[in-house]
Scaffold this motif. Structure first.
Motif, PDB file in Angstrom:
ATOM      1  N   LEU A  72       0.825  -1.203   0.000  1.00 17.08           N
ATOM      2  CA  LEU A  72       0.000   0.000   0.000  1.00 17.08           C
ATOM      3  C   LEU A  72       0.862   1.258   0.000  1.00 17.08           C
ATOM      4  CD1 LEU A  72      -2.796   1.307   0.187  1.00 17.08           C
ATOM      5  CD2 LEU A  72      -2.638   1.117   2.684  1.00 17.08           C
ATOM      6  N   VAL A  73       1.913   1.261   0.805  1.00 14.78           N
ATOM      7  CA  VAL A  73       2.815   2.418   0.861  1.00 14.78           C
ATOM      8  C   VAL A  73       3.475   2.645  -0.499  1.00 14.78           C
ATOM      9  CG1 VAL A  73       4.955   3.282   1.863  1.00 14.78           C
ATOM     10  CG2 VAL A  73       3.233   2.267   3.342  1.00 14.78           C
ATOM     11  N   CYS A  74       3.914   1.546  -1.141  1.00 17.62           N
ATOM     12  CA  CYS A  74       4.536   1.675  -2.467  1.00 17.62           C
ATOM     13  C   CYS A  74       3.551   2.227  -3.484  1.00 17.62           C
ATOM     14  CB  CYS A  74       5.070   0.315  -2.926  1.00 17.62           C
ATOM     15  SG  CYS A  74       6.494  -0.281  -1.986  1.00 17.62           S
ATOM     16  N   MET A  75       2.304   1.764  -3.423  1.00 14.26           N
ATOM     17  CA  MET A  75       1.288   2.239  -4.358  1.00 14.26           C
ATOM     18  C   MET A  75       1.024   3.734  -4.170  1.00 14.26           C
ATOM     19  SD  MET A  75      -0.750   1.359  -6.823  1.00 14.26           S
ATOM     20  CE  MET A  75      -0.902  -0.426  -6.686  1.00 14.26           C
ATOM     21  N   VAL A  76       0.905   4.162  -2.928  1.00 17.66           N
ATOM     22  CA  VAL A  76       0.667   5.582  -2.651  1.00 17.66           C
ATOM     23  C   VAL A  76       1.847   6.423  -3.145  1.00 17.66           C
ATOM     24  CG1 VAL A  76       0.406   7.295  -0.821  1.00 17.66           C
ATOM     25  CG2 VAL A  76      -0.895   5.169  -0.714  1.00 17.66           C
ATOM     26  N   PHE A  77       3.066   5.920  -2.919  1.00 15.97           N
ATOM     27  CA  PHE A  77       4.258   6.643  -3.374  1.00 15.97           C
ATOM     28  C   PHE A  77       4.259   6.790  -4.897  1.00 15.97           C
ATOM     29  CE2 PHE A  77       8.567   6.418  -5.141  1.00 15.97           C
ATOM     30  CZ  PHE A  77       9.110   7.576  -4.611  1.00 15.97           C
ATOM     31  N   LEU A  79       1.703   6.700  -6.943  1.00 13.12           N
ATOM     32  CA  LEU A  79       0.642   7.611  -7.370  1.00 13.12           C
ATOM     33  C   LEU A  79       1.047   9.068  -7.162  1.00 13.12           C
ATOM     34  CD1 LEU A  79      -2.526   5.718  -6.074  1.00 13.12           C
ATOM     35  CD2 LEU A  79      -1.861   6.087  -8.459  1.00 13.12           C
ATOM     36  N   LEU A  80       1.652   9.362  -6.012  1.00 14.44           N
ATOM     37  CA  LEU A  80       2.097  10.732  -5.750  1.00 14.44           C
ATOM     38  C   LEU A  80       3.206  11.137  -6.715  1.00 14.44           C
ATOM     39  CD1 LEU A  80       2.108  10.770  -1.833  1.00 14.44           C
ATOM     40  CD2 LEU A  80       0.497  11.924  -3.356  1.00 14.44           C
ATOM     41  N   HIS A  83       1.766  11.789 -10.061  1.00 19.42           N
ATOM     42  CA  HIS A  83       0.907  12.977 -10.070  1.00 19.42           C
ATOM     43  C   HIS A  83       1.717  14.266 -10.123  1.00 19.42           C
ATOM     44  CE1 HIS A  83      -2.757  15.275  -9.331  1.00 19.42           C
ATOM     45  NE2 HIS A  83      -2.086  15.988  -8.448  1.00 19.42           N
ATOM     46  N   GLN A  87       4.855  10.925 -15.055  1.00 19.09           N
ATOM     47  CA  GLN A  87       3.688  10.069 -15.251  1.00 19.09           C
ATOM     48  C   GLN A  87       3.819   9.232 -16.514  1.00 19.09           C
ATOM     49  OE1 GLN A  87      -0.097  12.060 -15.344  1.00 19.09           O
ATOM     50  NE2 GLN A  87      -1.192  10.256 -16.080  1.00 19.09           N
ATOM     51  N   ALA A 150      -6.344   6.152 -11.499  1.00 13.98           N
ATOM     52  CA  ALA A 150      -5.202   5.552 -10.810  1.00 13.98           C
ATOM     53  C   ALA A 150      -4.459   4.602 -11.734  1.00 13.98           C
ATOM     54  CB  ALA A 150      -5.678   4.824  -9.553  1.00 13.98           C
TER      55      ALA A 150
END
Length: 298
Positions: A72-77, A79-80, A83, A87, A150
């Motif tokens: 989850l942490v890797c996914m959030v990183f 995405l940020l 963004h 990209q 996403a």
């Protein structure tokens, strides 16, 4: 004292000690000092003690929980990062051939124009065409839209139908004309030798003569016969111009497939084109030569 009686007592005591020692080594007393998880101390077919099963279950659950948290942490990183910085963008059409091909995943540099720099002629840019190339969408399912956004941000799905990749041909104040007597596009009176255009394509089958308003761009695809670009929106509100603030970033690299891993080729086609500004009476005035990417112009 009866010597024989003493020997008899001593022999009996020695025998009891020997039997006790033997029992401790091979009998029930030996199991008392053995660990609960020692298979030799358990009856045949018996499994681990209940306490061990609980510990193993807890340890396994903790491992899965930790793995999920790290994912989850890797996914959030990611995405940020996509963004704000870089990209991936999936190329869905042939409009930019031969520079970009269908299925290419380009890496769009979102910092290219973040600190006051502006798109330059020849840049390959990705932009949101809402309001210029496509009509405003009242909106759909927000959950489905968020999941698609996403996936698109990670380069795993096709981009939104409002996102486009094109080449900048004219910037603020430029006069772009097609075509001169030799069939070439001219910018600010200077013919442009567009070596990036698809072999066999004409610079444009549609004649036009436009002046790019301030804060906007005139963009075209490299595969002119397969590209829906600024030319196709001349008679619509906005005249086919793309607002600079709608530019998502500059396509700098081809990241996938590995066989095409490279930078997006730069061009010097506009190196001799002067930068122009529009005077108060609609006349154009030269403002100096336009340099290659990195030197900038007004």
């Amino acid at each position: 004292m009866d010597t024989e009686a003493q020997h008899t007592e001593r022999d009996r005591s020695s025998g009891e000690e020997e039997r006790s020692r033997s029992a401790r080594v091979s009998g029930t007393d030996a199991g008392a000092g053995r660990r609960d998880d020692d298979p030799e101390g358990a009856p045949p077919g018996a499994g681990p003690a209940p306490a061990d099963r609980t510990s193993a279950h807890f340890s396994g659950g903790l491992t899965w929980r930790r793995t999920g948290l790290v994912g989850l942490v890797c996914m959030v990183f990611l995405l940020l990062f996509s963004h704000f910085v870089l990209q991936p963008f999936l190329v869905p059409s042939r409009s930019m051939e031969p520079t970009l091909q269908v299925g290419d995943r380009i890496l769009v540099n979102k910092l290219a124009y973040r600190f006051g720099d502006q798109p330059r002629r020849g840049d390959v840019v990705v932009f949101d065409g809402t309001g210029s190339f496509v009509q405003e969408d009242p909106g759909g399912n927000p959950v489905t839209g968020a999941l698609h956004d996403a996936a698109a941000a990670l380069g795993l799905a096709e981009p939104d139908e409002t996102d486009f990749v094109k080449r900048v041909v004219g910037t603020s104040g430029d006069r772009v004309v097609c075509c001169d007597k030799d069939g070439r596009i001219s910018v600010n009176g200077v013919p442009v030798r567009e070596t990036y255009v698809m072999l066999g394509d004409r610079p444009s089958a549609v004649p036009f003569d436009i002046v790019v308003p301030d804060g906007t761009l005139w963009v075209m695809g490299d595969h002119r016969s397969q590209s829906s670009d600024s030319r196709d929106h001349l008679g619509q509100p906005g005249g086919g111009m793309v607002p600079v603030d709608r530019v998502i970033g500059r396509a700098d690299w081809i990241g996938w497939p590995f066989g095409r891993w490279s930078t997006v080729p730069d061009t010097d086609a506009f190196g001799s084109v002067p930068a122009w500004t529009t005077g108060g009476h609609g006349t154009a005035h030269a403002a100096g030569p336009a340099g290659p990417r990195g030197s900038g112009h007004g």
